[in-house]
Design an enzyme around this catalytic site. Structure first.
Site, short mmCIF file in Angstrom:
data_model
loop_
_atom_site.label_atom_id
_atom_site.label_comp_id
_atom_site.label_asym_id
_atom_site.label_seq_id
_atom_site.Cartn_x
_atom_site.Cartn_y
_atom_site.Cartn_z
N ASN A 101 -29.80 -101.78 13.66
CA ASN A 101 -28.69 -101.72 14.93
C ASN A 101 -29.48 -101.67 16.10
OD1 ASN A 101 -27.03 -100.11 16.72
ND2 ASN A 101 -25.37 -100.44 15.12
N ASN A 129 -24.75 -103.36 18.68
CA ASN A 129 -24.00 -102.19 18.69
C ASN A 129 -23.37 -102.51 20.19
OD1 ASN A 129 -22.43 -99.83 19.17
ND2 ASN A 129 -24.21 -98.56 19.16
N CYS A 132 -20.74 -98.29 21.15
CA CYS A 132 -20.85 -96.81 21.01
C CYS A 132 -20.10 -96.34 22.26
CB CYS A 132 -22.25 -96.41 21.15
SG CYS A 132 -22.72 -94.78 21.29
N LYS A 167 -21.13 -105.32 15.91
CA LYS A 167 -20.42 -103.96 15.59
C LYS A 167 -19.26 -104.03 16.58
CE LYS A 167 -20.72 -99.41 13.72
NZ LYS A 167 -21.84 -98.43 13.36
N GLY A 246 -14.46 -93.95 7.62
CA GLY A 246 -13.99 -92.99 6.86
C GLY A 246 -14.11 -93.05 5.36
N GLY A 267 -20.65 -93.93 6.31
CA GLY A 267 -21.28 -93.26 7.33
C GLY A 267 -21.23 -91.87 7.23
#
Lengths: 311, 262
Positions: A101, A129, A132, A167, A246, A267
């Site tokens: 990443n 990424n 973020c 992402k 999740g 994650g």
């Protein structure tokens, strides 16, 4: 009985199974090596890498919230040079996909990290990424505007010889617009979702619980949101989508696969159960075997009633 | 380091809202050093989600290790209600423990409140009459009786904030009173407790040039050095250098940490 095929392809990238450890929750892999056999994973997504080392945000950096947690780590990482010298040689010995990443504070920096990884053996793909929520510049700033997201994707593609997964951030009005722009720019795959921006307040001190004030929400609390976004994106792009958000057990993973994700990333669950990824691999295998499903491909995108009135 | 469903041998109140839990794990007992911790999942549901870190407070025989905890939130509330014979998911032992004092050193242990937990294990391991143990509490009801931990004949001093037992005032005053006088260069301090207490210990030991190790408590997610959530600021000329309590600590040489502008 012959074993179910769990192999999946993310563009040119082949994974032995559809379960990856998500960036930022699995360090550089080594942190979990004493606890699980990393070779049984579909792959590992390495902690977000930048050109220079980053020390991250001031503490407190994490706070637990209902069925989830907020983090504002701030993309702390060892930097490109130390990664290549100190982390990658160990990762190369693994028999699993190693996805790096990357992030930058400018489009040029994204290109520079990509160039730094070009031609390097032992890196299966790059995950970009652009999502973020915890750094002032870089990260999400690149992921909320479809045009900017496309430019970053092009810059990475120009500088790399590896498959590129982008992402995506859920902190947008329409995630499908960004997804389509990134696909058009040439990305090989998409992963979503990154964390949702949130905050928590200490009512005794009346101050934010995170030093950074806001942070990224992860964990089971965000799963229905993530699942919906994955489905929405799958409907409008042809490139493979990796579902994140999740997932803590194989049932959760199946929801994403049925919705059309080609693979999933696990994650926050790694923090709670270091075996979560492997438990999910085993759970998927058993689910398929119990139902005499020969290949996980039969599950992917098998959502019934896949159209709504008006679609 | 192991990750196992671990059987609860006992779980009982030792002071108001303070519980001592014994867990059966030969592997953890064999591997544990004073100052190390375990991550325990309270309950099976996703809420509360994360494991909680607990210092290993003592070991009993070859099979049982103890944690001492105060009920402060939902996780510890759930733990306080689990009963003997049930199992909890335990990950550990984790982190960097205390470096033991040398044979010719004079160790002082300074505990604030529930911060006593890792220090009991340390005192067990040092196992010397030469040790002075100082424990501070807000009120006498909070005092954790030390008899149950089969400690040797060490000197134990109590301080309470409200004067209901022992010295009336912070436990750091007990320490301060012992830092002057002969054998100054043989003293060594081990401390764990609330941040203001540790700041005072840092000042006192720094002023007297006495070696000091402190055990820190922070919120943690993984306990393995992966999430980087448990950052603390390092004493460094460069700004923004952080240690991670789970991996670099929880025990630190006091001089390596940043204690605010002084």
């Amino acid at each position: 009985m012959s074993q179910t095929h769990l192999k999946v392809k993310i563009g040119p990238l082949e994974l032995k199974n559809p379960v990856l450890a998500a960036s930022g929750t699995f360090g550089y892999g080594q942190e979990y090596a004493d606890l699980i056999d990393l070779n049984l994973l579909g792959g590992i997504v390495i902690k977000g890498l930048s050109i220079k080392p980053m020390s991250g945000n001031p503490p407190p950096r994490i706070v637990e919230t209902p069925c989830g947690m907020l983090n504002s780590i701030g993309l702390a990482n060892v930097g490109l040079e130390a990664f290549l010298k100190e982390k990658l040689p160990w990762l190369r010995k693994l028999n699993t996909a190693v996805i790096v990443n990357i992030y930058g504070h400018s489009t040029d920096e994204y290109g520079a990290v990509s160039a730094g990884l070009r031609g390097i053996e032992g890196i299966s793909a790059i995950e970009v990424n652009i999502s973020c929520p915890n750094v002032e510049t870089g990260g999400m700033a690149f992921g909320t505007d479809p045009d900017v997201a496309a430019k970053v994707t092009e810059e990475v593609l120009k500088n790399t010889d590896k498959p590129v997964i982008v992402k995506l951030s859920p902190n947008v009005t329409d995630i499908t617009a960004v997804a389509k722009a990134v696909e058009k720019a040439g990305a090989h795959g998409l992963s979503l979702i990154n964390t949702l921006t949130g905050m928590a307040i200490d009512i005794d001190t009346r101050s934010p619980r995170l030093a950074n004030i806001s942070g990224g929400l992860s964990g089971p609390a965000i799963r229905p949101v993530a699942l919906y976004m994955v489905r929405e994106v799958v409907k409008v792009v042809r490139i493979p989508v990796i579902g994140i958000g999740g997932i803590i057990n194989y049932q959760d993973a199946l929801e994403f696969l049925i919705a059309g994700a080609r693979a999933v990333q696990v994650g926050t669950a790694n923090f709670v159960n270091p075996r979560a990824t492997l438990d999910i691999v085993e759970g998927l295998r058993k689910y398929c075997e119990d139902r005499k499903i020969a290949s996980i491909d039969e599950i992917i995108g098998s959502l019934k009633g896949n159209t709504q009135p008006g679609e | 380091m192991i990750d196992r469903e671990t059987k609860i041998i006992f779980n009982r109140a030792v002071a108001p809202d303070t519980f001592l839990m014994g867990l059966w794990s030969r592997e953890i007992v064999a591997g544990a050093r004073p100052g190390q911790f375990v991550m325990i999942k309270a309950g099976l549901s996703a809420d509360p989600l994360l494991r909680r870190p607990f210092s290993i407070c003592a070991i009993q025989g070859n099979d049982v290790f103890c944690i001492l905890y105060r009920v402060v939130g939902r996780g510890t509330k759930i733990l306080s209600r689990v009963t003997e014979g049930n199992r909890l998911s335990v990950l550990g032992p984790l982190g960097r423990g205390f470096d033991f004092p040398k044979a010719d050193q004079k160790p002082f242990i300074v505990a604030g409140g529930i911060g006593i937990a890792p220090l009991i294990f340390l005192a067990q391991a040092i196992n010397s009459d030469n040790l002075t143990f100082m424990a501070g509490y807000r009120h006498k009801d909070e005092i954790v009786a030390m008899e149950k931990f089969s400690l040797s004949g060490m000197e134990i001093n109590i301080a309470t904030d409200d004067g209901t037992a022992g010295h009336h005032g912070p436990v750091t005053e007990l320490l301060e009173a012992r830092l002057d006088g002969p054998d100054e260069d043989r003293r060594v301090v081990f401390a764990c407790g609330p941040l203001p207490m540790l700041e005072r210990v840092a000042d006192l030991t720094n002023d007297s040039c006495i070696p000091c190790q402190v055990s820190l408590e922070t919120t943690m997610a993984c306990g393995l050095g992966a999430c980087l959530g448990c950052a603390v600021k390092a004493a460094s000329k460069e700004t923004d250098v952080y240690y991670h309590v789970c991996k670099d600590g929880p025990v630190f040489d006091v001089k390596t940490l940043y204690w605010g502008a002084r």
